[in-house]
Design a protein around this motif. Sequence first.
Motif, PDB file in Angstrom:
ATOM      1  N   VAL A 135       0.817  -1.269   0.080  1.00  0.00           N
ATOM      2  CA  VAL A 135       0.097  -0.142  -0.055  1.00  0.00           C
ATOM      3  C   VAL A 135       0.831   1.275  -0.062  1.00  0.00           C
ATOM      4  CG1 VAL A 135      -1.631   1.442   1.400  1.00  0.00           C
ATOM      5  CG2 VAL A 135      -1.788  -1.097   0.845  1.00  0.00           C
ATOM      6  N   GLY A 136       1.952   1.172   0.957  1.00  0.00           N
ATOM      7  CA  GLY A 136       2.647   2.437   1.090  1.00  0.00           C
ATOM      8  C   GLY A 136       3.570   2.522  -0.459  1.00  0.00           C
ATOM      9  N   ALA A 137       4.076   1.620  -1.133  1.00  0.00           N
ATOM     10  CA  ALA A 137       4.620   1.744  -2.421  1.00  0.00           C
ATOM     11  C   ALA A 137       3.566   2.214  -3.461  1.00  0.00           C
ATOM     12  CB  ALA A 137       5.047   0.128  -2.696  1.00  0.00           C
ATOM     13  N   VAL A 138       2.388   1.845  -3.530  1.00  0.00           N
ATOM     14  CA  VAL A 138       1.567   2.183  -4.284  1.00  0.00           C
ATOM     15  C   VAL A 138       1.134   3.955  -4.170  1.00  0.00           C
ATOM     16  CG1 VAL A 138      -0.972   2.461  -5.191  1.00  0.00           C
ATOM     17  CG2 VAL A 138       0.187   0.323  -5.013  1.00  0.00           C
ATOM     18  N   MET A 139       1.180   4.331  -3.081  1.00  0.00           N
ATOM     19  CA  MET A 139       1.210   5.758  -2.577  1.00  0.00           C
ATOM     20  C   MET A 139       2.299   6.498  -2.954  1.00  0.00           C
ATOM     21  SD  MET A 139      -0.586   5.755   1.133  1.00  0.00           S
ATOM     22  CE  MET A 139      -0.730   7.441   1.590  1.00  0.00           C
ATOM     23  N   VAL A 140       3.315   5.867  -2.785  1.00  0.00           N
ATOM     24  CA  VAL A 140       4.857   6.729  -3.395  1.00  0.00           C
ATOM     25  C   VAL A 140       4.907   6.701  -4.763  1.00  0.00           C
ATOM     26  CG1 VAL A 140       7.460   6.398  -3.314  1.00  0.00           C
ATOM     27  CG2 VAL A 140       6.133   6.087  -1.067  1.00  0.00           C
ATOM     28  N   ALA A 141       4.747   5.573  -5.389  1.00  0.00           N
ATOM     29  CA  ALA A 141       4.658   5.405  -6.955  1.00  0.00           C
ATOM     30  C   ALA A 141       3.805   6.555  -7.751  1.00  0.00           C
ATOM     31  CB  ALA A 141       4.420   3.990  -7.057  1.00  0.00           C
ATOM     32  N   ALA A 142       2.526   6.713  -6.902  1.00  0.00           N
ATOM     33  CA  ALA A 142       1.453   7.575  -7.323  1.00  0.00           C
ATOM     34  C   ALA A 142       1.834   9.105  -7.500  1.00  0.00           C
ATOM     35  CB  ALA A 142       0.219   7.670  -6.676  1.00  0.00           C
ATOM     36  N   THR A 143       3.115   9.584  -6.558  1.00  0.00           N
ATOM     37  CA  THR A 143       3.364  10.922  -6.793  1.00  0.00           C
ATOM     38  C   THR A 143       4.523  11.092  -7.928  1.00  0.00           C
ATOM     39  OG1 THR A 143       5.258  10.428  -5.078  1.00  0.00           O
ATOM     40  CG2 THR A 143       3.235  11.086  -4.012  1.00  0.00           C
ATOM     41  N   ARG A 144       5.094  10.158  -8.324  1.00  0.00           N
ATOM     42  CA  ARG A 144       6.149  10.447  -9.307  1.00  0.00           C
ATOM     43  C   ARG A 144       7.082  11.175  -9.130  1.00  0.00           C
ATOM     44  NH1 ARG A 144       2.170  11.083 -14.163  1.00  0.00           N
ATOM     45  NH2 ARG A 144       4.175  11.210 -15.362  1.00  0.00           N
ATOM     46  N   GLY A 145       8.017  10.997  -8.175  1.00  0.00           N
ATOM     47  CA  GLY A 145       9.214  11.912  -7.818  1.00  0.00           C
ATOM     48  C   GLY A 145       8.827  13.033  -7.146  1.00  0.00           C
ATOM     49  N   GLU A 146       9.593  13.900  -7.672  1.00  0.00           N
ATOM     50  CA  GLU A 146       9.728  15.436  -6.681  1.00  0.00           C
ATOM     51  C   GLU A 146       8.368  16.205  -6.911  1.00  0.00           C
ATOM     52  OE1 GLU A 146      13.086  17.631  -6.683  1.00  0.00           O
ATOM     53  OE2 GLU A 146      14.194  16.294  -7.843  1.00  0.00           O
ATOM     54  N   ALA A 147       7.875  16.935  -6.066  1.00  0.00           N
ATOM     55  CA  ALA A 147       6.807  17.814  -6.053  1.00  0.00           C
ATOM     56  C   ALA A 147       6.936  18.924  -7.288  1.00  0.00           C
ATOM     57  CB  ALA A 147       6.648  18.695  -4.869  1.00  0.00           C
ATOM     58  N   GLY A 148       5.928  19.017  -8.213  1.00  0.00           N
ATOM     59  CA  GLY A 148       5.852  19.898  -9.158  1.00  0.00           C
ATOM     60  C   GLY A 148       6.835  19.398 -10.465  1.00  0.00           C
ATOM     61  N   GLN A 149       7.460  18.123 -10.290  1.00  0.00           N
ATOM     62  CA  GLN A 149       8.151  17.665 -11.497  1.00  0.00           C
ATOM     63  C   GLN A 149       7.759  16.333 -11.557  1.00  0.00           C
ATOM     64  OE1 GLN A 149      12.317  18.730 -11.204  1.00  0.00           O
ATOM     65  NE2 GLN A 149      11.765  20.043  -9.545  1.00  0.00           N
ATOM     66  N   PRO A 150       6.577  15.826 -12.037  1.00  0.00           N
ATOM     67  CA  PRO A 150       6.402  14.360 -11.875  1.00  0.00           C
ATOM     68  C   PRO A 150       6.899  13.847 -13.294  1.00  0.00           C
ATOM     69  CG  PRO A 150       4.704  15.621 -12.828  1.00  0.00           C
ATOM     70  CD  PRO A 150       5.280  16.721 -12.242  1.00  0.00           C
ATOM     71  N   ALA A 151       7.751  12.571 -12.804  1.00  0.00           N
ATOM     72  CA  ALA A 151       8.482  11.965 -13.900  1.00  0.00           C
ATOM     73  C   ALA A 151       7.508  11.000 -14.633  1.00  0.00           C
ATOM     74  CB  ALA A 151       9.457  10.934 -13.260  1.00  0.00           C
ATOM     75  N   GLU A 152       8.137  10.406 -15.946  1.00  0.00           N
ATOM     76  CA  GLU A 152       7.378   9.843 -16.760  1.00  0.00           C
ATOM     77  C   GLU A 152       7.277   8.214 -15.955  1.00  0.00           C
ATOM     78  OE1 GLU A 152       8.954   9.262 -20.635  1.00  0.00           O
ATOM     79  OE2 GLU A 152       8.743  11.374 -21.029  1.00  0.00           O
ATOM     80  N   ILE A 153       5.986   7.708 -16.173  1.00  0.00           N
ATOM     81  CA  ILE A 153       5.829   6.541 -15.328  1.00  0.00           C
ATOM     82  C   ILE A 153       6.856   5.333 -15.652  1.00  0.00           C
ATOM     83  CG2 ILE A 153       4.397   5.441 -17.353  1.00  0.00           C
ATOM     84  CD1 ILE A 153       3.635   5.298 -13.578  1.00  0.00           C
ATOM     85  N   VAL A 154       7.518   5.307 -16.919  1.00  0.00           N
ATOM     86  CA  VAL A 154       8.638   4.405 -17.203  1.00  0.00           C
ATOM     87  C   VAL A 154       9.622   4.547 -16.041  1.00  0.00           C
ATOM     88  CG1 VAL A 154       9.777   5.683 -18.748  1.00  0.00           C
ATOM     89  CG2 VAL A 154      10.099   3.601 -18.789  1.00  0.00           C
ATOM     90  N   TRP A 155      10.044   5.860 -15.679  1.00  0.00           N
ATOM     91  CA  TRP A 155      11.237   5.846 -14.514  1.00  0.00           C
ATOM     92  C   TRP A 155      10.855   5.597 -13.294  1.00  0.00           C
ATOM     93  CZ3 TRP A 155      15.523   6.110 -16.347  1.00  0.00           C
ATOM     94  CH2 TRP A 155      15.632   6.921 -17.731  1.00  0.00           C
ATOM     95  N   VAL A 156       9.409   5.572 -13.011  1.00  0.00           N
ATOM     96  CA  VAL A 156       8.771   5.036 -11.667  1.00  0.00           C
ATOM     97  C   VAL A 156       8.931   3.608 -11.703  1.00  0.00           C
ATOM     98  CG1 VAL A 156       6.889   4.809 -10.146  1.00  0.00           C
ATOM     99  CG2 VAL A 156       7.280   6.902 -11.337  1.00  0.00           C
ATOM    100  N   VAL A 157       8.472   2.986 -12.864  1.00  0.00           N
ATOM    101  CA  VAL A 157       8.798   1.500 -12.999  1.00  0.00           C
ATOM    102  C   VAL A 157      10.136   0.945 -12.706  1.00  0.00           C
ATOM    103  CG1 VAL A 157       8.461  -0.496 -14.437  1.00  0.00           C
ATOM    104  CG2 VAL A 157       6.721   1.223 -14.121  1.00  0.00           C
ATOM    105  N   ILE A 158      11.205   1.784 -13.439  1.00  0.00           N
ATOM    106  CA  ILE A 158      12.645   1.508 -13.149  1.00  0.00           C
ATOM    107  C   ILE A 158      13.088   1.415 -11.766  1.00  0.00           C
ATOM    108  CG2 ILE A 158      14.913   2.293 -13.781  1.00  0.00           C
ATOM    109  CD1 ILE A 158      13.916   2.940 -16.672  1.00  0.00           C
ATOM    110  N   GLY A 159      12.392   2.459 -11.100  1.00  0.00           N
ATOM    111  CA  GLY A 159      12.739   2.727  -9.557  1.00  0.00           C
ATOM    112  C   GLY A 159      12.172   1.601  -8.922  1.00  0.00           C
ATOM    113  N   LEU A 160      11.104   1.163  -9.259  1.00  0.00           N
ATOM    114  CA  LEU A 160      10.380  -0.098  -8.291  1.00  0.00           C
ATOM    115  C   LEU A 160      11.309  -1.489  -8.717  1.00  0.00           C
ATOM    116  CD1 LEU A 160       6.464   0.840  -8.710  1.00  0.00           C
ATOM    117  CD2 LEU A 160       7.892   0.860  -6.720  1.00  0.00           C
ATOM    118  N   LEU A 161      11.962  -1.472  -9.811  1.00  0.00           N
ATOM    119  CA  LEU A 161      12.713  -2.601 -10.214  1.00  0.00           C
ATOM    120  C   LEU A 161      14.062  -2.933  -9.206  1.00  0.00           C
ATOM    121  CD1 LEU A 161      12.536  -2.697 -13.941  1.00  0.00           C
ATOM    122  CD2 LEU A 161      11.556  -4.258 -12.647  1.00  0.00           C
ATOM    123  N   ILE A 162      14.230  -1.722  -8.701  1.00  0.00           N
ATOM    124  CA  ILE A 162      15.624  -1.492  -7.804  1.00  0.00           C
ATOM    125  C   ILE A 162      15.272  -2.671  -6.824  1.00  0.00           C
ATOM    126  CG2 ILE A 162      16.997  -0.301  -6.291  1.00  0.00           C
ATOM    127  CD1 ILE A 162      16.445   2.082  -8.049  1.00  0.00           C
TER     128      ILE A 162
END
Length: 304
Positions: A135-162
Amino acid sequence: MKLLWDSALGLLVVTGGLLGLTLPFGKLATAAGVPAMVWAFVISLGAGGVLLAVLLLRGQRIRLTAHKLRYFFVTAAVSYAVPNLLMFSAIPHLGAGYTGIMFTLSPVVTLMFSILFGVRRPNMLGIIGIAVGFVGAVMVAATRGEAGQPAEIVWVVIGLLIPVSLAAGNIYRTIDWPEGTGPIELAVGSHLASAAMLLVGILTLLGGKAFIELGTVPLTAVAQMASASAMFAFFFRLQAVGGPVYLSQIGYVAAAVGLFAGTIFLGENYQPLTWIGAVIITAGVFITTKAQSQTAARAQNQAA
């Protein structure tokens, strides 16, 4: 030092803290134009080279066997080369602090892999911990990086692969640890194998000119090599003392260091939902840790 060497908690704090320094160092390097693959190579070569010198000064040497070679290269791929490449590729898009939060998912994913491969059977508390962490991971992933600078979803997926790659490494190193082999020898062999793999990739995909940008961040490179060398010496000792799930909690310490450094020193800014999600992930980590403790205590009682 001997007290620290035998303390799982002390090793956890030191290893996680040194790992956390990799995040701001990585952001500084990639911001200066150093390719992610080159910076990952710097870490592996620096750690492997320094630890090899320590090993030789102690009058020891690496005795190669087919089992050790397999261990070195599999560990190099899933524990170092792949997660470092993912991390340093994602940091410019997600921020050092946000990428650090991905480390906190490692204990939950490690427990899931432990269940899948029969390394550890779950109890109800362990299942709850996994669910809370998700649940926490879903919440973090939904924000997509820094405030006001949402990253493309592909970079969120790459981050989750770590954390997926790190968890796979945690399990593999435990089930295939070469008998009678010390932690420093394993760290040396695995990192030099990782450096060799990354060097081939750099020369093939980027060419020798990719190393030029290292000249713009010499002090950062030296600091990164020093911290990586120290971290991996403690890392393999923690693996032996604490086991795979306990080891995976270095992500919690690393994330705290990454968030602090990113926010205070690098000017990063994150949405409240990111912080709430990080707290929920942390709660999931504590629950899975409690579940692990209960399972270990039950096993000891049964053995007695």
